[in-house]
Design an enzyme around this catalytic site. Sequence first.
Site, PDB file in Angstrom:
ATOM      1  N   GLY A  97      33.519  30.656  20.128  1.00 33.38           N
ATOM      2  CA  GLY A  97      33.797  29.272  19.779  1.00 33.38           C
ATOM      3  C   GLY A  97      33.813  28.400  21.016  1.00 33.38           C
ATOM      4  N   ALA A  98      34.570  28.828  22.020  1.00 33.01           N
ATOM      5  CA  ALA A  98      34.675  28.095  23.275  1.00 33.01           C
ATOM      6  C   ALA A  98      35.321  29.014  24.306  1.00 33.01           C
ATOM      7  CB  ALA A  98      35.527  26.837  23.095  1.00 33.01           C
ATOM      8  N   GLU A 135      37.544  28.997  28.180  1.00 29.58           N
ATOM      9  CA  GLU A 135      38.425  28.115  28.944  1.00 29.58           C
ATOM     10  C   GLU A 135      38.118  28.032  30.432  1.00 29.58           C
ATOM     11  OE1 GLU A 135      39.276  30.895  27.247  1.00 29.58           O
ATOM     12  OE2 GLU A 135      40.666  32.146  28.383  1.00 29.58           O
ATOM     13  N   ASN A 136      36.870  28.164  30.849  1.00 34.13           N
ATOM     14  CA  ASN A 136      36.537  28.067  32.270  1.00 34.13           C
ATOM     15  C   ASN A 136      37.262  26.883  32.898  1.00 34.13           C
ATOM     16  OD1 ASN A 136      34.528  30.116  31.837  1.00 34.13           O
ATOM     17  ND2 ASN A 136      33.259  28.500  30.937  1.00 34.13           N
ATOM     18  N   HIS A 159      43.489  24.451  22.079  1.00 44.19           N
ATOM     19  CA  HIS A 159      43.529  25.873  22.463  1.00 44.19           C
ATOM     20  C   HIS A 159      43.017  26.061  23.890  1.00 44.19           C
ATOM     21  CE1 HIS A 159      42.983  30.282  21.380  1.00 44.19           C
ATOM     22  NE2 HIS A 159      42.207  30.182  22.452  1.00 44.19           N
ATOM     23  N   GLU A 160      41.859  25.481  24.167  1.00 41.94           N
ATOM     24  CA  GLU A 160      41.254  25.677  25.501  1.00 41.94           C
ATOM     25  C   GLU A 160      42.074  24.997  26.581  1.00 41.94           C
ATOM     26  OE1 GLU A 160      39.140  27.923  25.576  1.00 41.94           O
ATOM     27  OE2 GLU A 160      38.765  27.934  23.415  1.00 41.94           O
ATOM     28  N   HIS A 219      45.065  26.966  27.544  1.00 48.10           N
ATOM     29  CA  HIS A 219      44.718  28.084  28.431  1.00 48.10           C
ATOM     30  C   HIS A 219      44.836  27.697  29.907  1.00 48.10           C
ATOM     31  CE1 HIS A 219      43.486  31.526  26.156  1.00 48.10           C
ATOM     32  NE2 HIS A 219      42.489  30.946  25.527  1.00 48.10           N
ATOM     33  N   GLU A 228      45.916  34.691  24.749  1.00 46.87           N
ATOM     34  CA  GLU A 228      45.426  34.162  23.473  1.00 46.87           C
ATOM     35  C   GLU A 228      46.539  33.774  22.497  1.00 46.87           C
ATOM     36  OE1 GLU A 228      42.613  33.146  23.376  1.00 46.87           O
ATOM     37  OE2 GLU A 228      41.622  34.271  24.972  1.00 46.87           O
TER      38      GLU A 228
HETATM   39 ZN   LIG Z   1      41.457  31.576  23.822  1.00 39.73          ZN
END
Ligand SMILES: [Zn+2]
Length: 944
Positions: free
Chosen positions: A320-321, A323-324, A356-357, A360, A379
């Site tokens: 989905g994505a 988190e860089n 969410h990202e 992180h 997570e």
């Molecule tokens: Zn995540």
Amino acid sequence: MLKWLVLIPALLATVVGDVPLDSNELVTRNDEPLDYRLPEDLDPIHYDVEVTPYFEEAPADKEPFTFDGVVTIAIRAVKDNLNSLIIQENVRDIISVSLSINSTGVPVLLNQTNPFERIRQFFFLRVNLADGVTLENGEVYSLRIVYIGNINETPLSRGVFRGSYRDRNGKLHWYAATHLQPVNSRQAFPSFDEPGFKSTFNIIVNRPAHFGETYSNMRLRESYPEGDRVKEIFHTTPRMSAYLITFHISEEFTVIADNKNYQESYRILARPEAQGQGEYALEVGPPITKWLENYFNISYYSMEEGMKNDQIASPDWASGATENWGLVTYRELRLLYEEGETNSVDKLNIGTITAHELAHKWFGNLITCKWWENVWMNEGFASYFEYFAMDGVDKSLELEDQFILMYLQSSLSSDASANTRALRHTVNSPAQVTGHFSGISYSKGASFLLMLKHFLGEDTFKAALQRFLIDRSYENAIPEDLYRAFAIEVSNSQQVTNVDIEAFMQYWVDEPGYPVLNVDVNTNTGLISLKQERFFISATAEPTDQVWPLPLTFTTSNNTNWNDLTPRHLMTDQTYEIQLEPGLEWVIFNVQQKGIYRVNYDTQNWERLATVLKSDYNNIHHLNRAQIVDDVFALMRSERIPYLLGFRVIDFLKEDTSFYSWYPAISGFNWLRNRFLHLPGTLAQFDDLLYQFLDAVVQDLGYVGQPGERFTRTLNRFHILSFACNIGYPGCLSNATEQYNAFKTANVNVDPNLRRHVFCTGLRQGDYDDWSNMRTRRLNSNNQADEVVMLRALGCTKDERAIREHLENILTEEVKAQDRSNAFTFLYMGSQENANVVLQFFKERFDDIRRAVVLQSSFEGVISNIASYLNEEGLNDMENWLRENQSNIPEYNVGINAIASARNSMQWGTDRAELIISALRGSASVMMLSTTLLIISLMIVMFR
Ligand SMILES: [Zn+2]
Ligand SMILES: *[C@@H]1O[C@H](CO)[C@@H](O)[C@H](O)[C@H]1NC(C)=O
Ligand SMILES: *[C@@H]1O[C@H](CO)[C@@H](O)[C@H](O)[C@H]1NC(C)=O
Ligand SMILES: *[C@@H]1O[C@H](CO)[C@@H](O)[C@H](O)[C@H]1NC(C)=O
Ligand SMILES: *[C@@H]1O[C@H](CO)[C@@H](O)[C@H](O)[C@H]1NC(C)=O
Ligand SMILES: *[C@@H]1O[C@H](CO)[C@@H](O)[C@H](O)[C@H]1NC(C)=O
């Protein structure tokens, strides 16, 4: 990372064997233990990574879609007498390796005949020092490796990969991007590729001169032409794990939305044609960042000098994505919103996935789990704040309440099998690591945090998180670090006293599963007797002697209070008693379902709940109605309550039209219905009974949205009508057909929130041309969310020519690799009979299909999914074919197991069909009787 790949809100795709390594390349070391972990004898302090990519038109001495790489790592020896170094790599080729003392540049001699060895099975690179030469403990060395890397064909292989898109003129554009989580930095550069190792990084990219600016974690420090390339040097990153490094090299990706605030920069990047689709992401991102900064009391932009906060939309993306740090990458549909084309479910996901990202950045980037056995520490936190940070920004989405359906109940569902795993779960190989990025780590991790918050109070919860963040910033962490922070804050707390919070947390983290609380109410004495035991969805599972520390909340008919969510009892034994006043009508445990447990009552209490729900469902809080529906389906399935009683309890769904009651109801009914697909007579009766359940909710919601309506009402209509049309509910079919015909003949726009069922119904009833027109419309779309809706609809056709053509298309560029395995599933979800057509295609083309879906796990998923939709004739056909071709099909066992499980599931339905149908009928007539009585008695009262 965010999964949410697969169908419905199934989270992240599990990527087993996600490595571009040919199995016959494997070198087995029989003398060594099967250990993929690095020894902890070196500390990588800093990396310089320089990358020169080659695209289609590579110079004569270069392979297209490869890159040249040079990595220099400053490493401190932290053990005595090291005579070799081990780091991880999975690149195409290693050209040279050299080692020197960092401060002086004096070379360290390597073994002349064997300076380095590639140990492919474990992705190790071992650097051998010359005989008698050892590293000095505490000294810093510089390890320089020149290598060639692959730009993988699809994002599913992760590492450095190529993506593509066509512009308005149909011209194909390639770009290179990275997806290094969780074990794929080693594909981009030789590295200490475990989350526990943290270093700073300087990234340098030599891009083709005709390309646009490269994006990476940090801002560009300088760039200048060098031959036919431009050298781009980025600022140094914060101290971080290698999997969070990224770069994105493309001709023309650009900024499509920007808050124009250099100090607190927030930008949306995408291909140029997506211009105009970044506004929603920009609207929510900065406030979410602020909300998180306030909650954690740590500012994002001070995490490193010159920190930026870019979000980039990648048309090709495996999850989905991801988190860089400084450059979060999203699959396009998870970031880009187009008014009039994107539906509310996808829009909601843009908000929550952004939250969410961004969460992180604190839990995942600033603090990282030491090893993936505790991936929940990344997570679980991100999933918790996915809902609560977005809720802080937009209350109208009702995310605090939605959390219960989307995470707490999904955790109860995925944690109910005998082979579930604990939050902390030992993993070693890459396949085990990716496997632990599972529902448990996300949903149970997040639900555990919610339970803790209510148990301890939000002030203590928040203070403990802040303490933990300050203790472990820029470091790795293990659960004990978290327990310690909680223990200190709990000792300062008024709300909880005499609780061993470390033992509490440890039990929940280390034990698989969760309990069902059996509640027995003695209405004469008011004594409530409680007993907990592990809940298994299977009726035949062996009981265990696990005892969870269980914070209890409840409310009663006499003193109903739905808003006191603070547990007053902590159950630490298998049994527990609570003395209340005599004369209680009913009790409900787990108020608003904030705790990780199911509740089963004695028959009388269930009967009374059934009555009170039937007389007015508003007597019970909407989240406890959601709980009751979800628990009742699970308790019936696990044979803890009879079907007749269970259906009587949920008969109130015939009046209740709430999203919260219906979301678990749809999945409960669907699960049962899927077990009757092979029994046409039963199915017809079951559907008739289901239609009665649906009448009120469909009538209340109507077939079109009203402007300004409550957000969850729109969501409810989305799910209810998809379900209703799918099971042939007549009103839904006729209305969808009308809308589809208007769309087809007069090009009348269909509301994006209705497209899923309107398009599917239209194509299911339509012919080849309907399918073909939808295909054209999809090819012309500029919005990925809408494209996926249409991909799903294309699978609804029943026209055999269309199906054959569609299957061929799935194997081409027309359907992105990341969507292919879902595209197969859409075909049988849309029309079950299609499974038999797919099977014929599968038999002819299984090698092509295996190649097209890229990952072994996806291919195995395709096989299992076909089997689960085939009828008995299809299963026999598939089985015969597998047996005849056993030697050519490595997945033979997967297929045979899937067939067995499909047959079990049919047998389950066959064995219980009569029981379930009569219970479903019976519950209604029994209820009819009692409501009639109730109405009569009410009338008597009124006429007095
Ligand atoms: Zn995540
Ligand atoms: C390694 O050496 C370089 C060049 O002398 C120096 O700038 C750098 O700080 C050193 N790194 C470490 C970790 O000592
Ligand atoms: C290189 O390693 C081999 C064993 O692998 C050893 O026999 C040899 O002496 C070493 N050579 C040097 C120059 O250190
Ligand atoms: C936030 O952090 C600052 C120090 O950076 C501290 O003085 C302050 O008390 C903290 N606020 C809270 C609410 O913890
Ligand atoms: C609870 O309600 C019942 C029925 O209304 C009543 O008989 C009983 O006295 C009540 N108990 C208490 C403690 O209020
Ligand atoms: C479909 O639903 C809309 C809105 O509820 C209504 O206006 C329309 O008449 C319905 N059409 C049919 C055929 O049911």
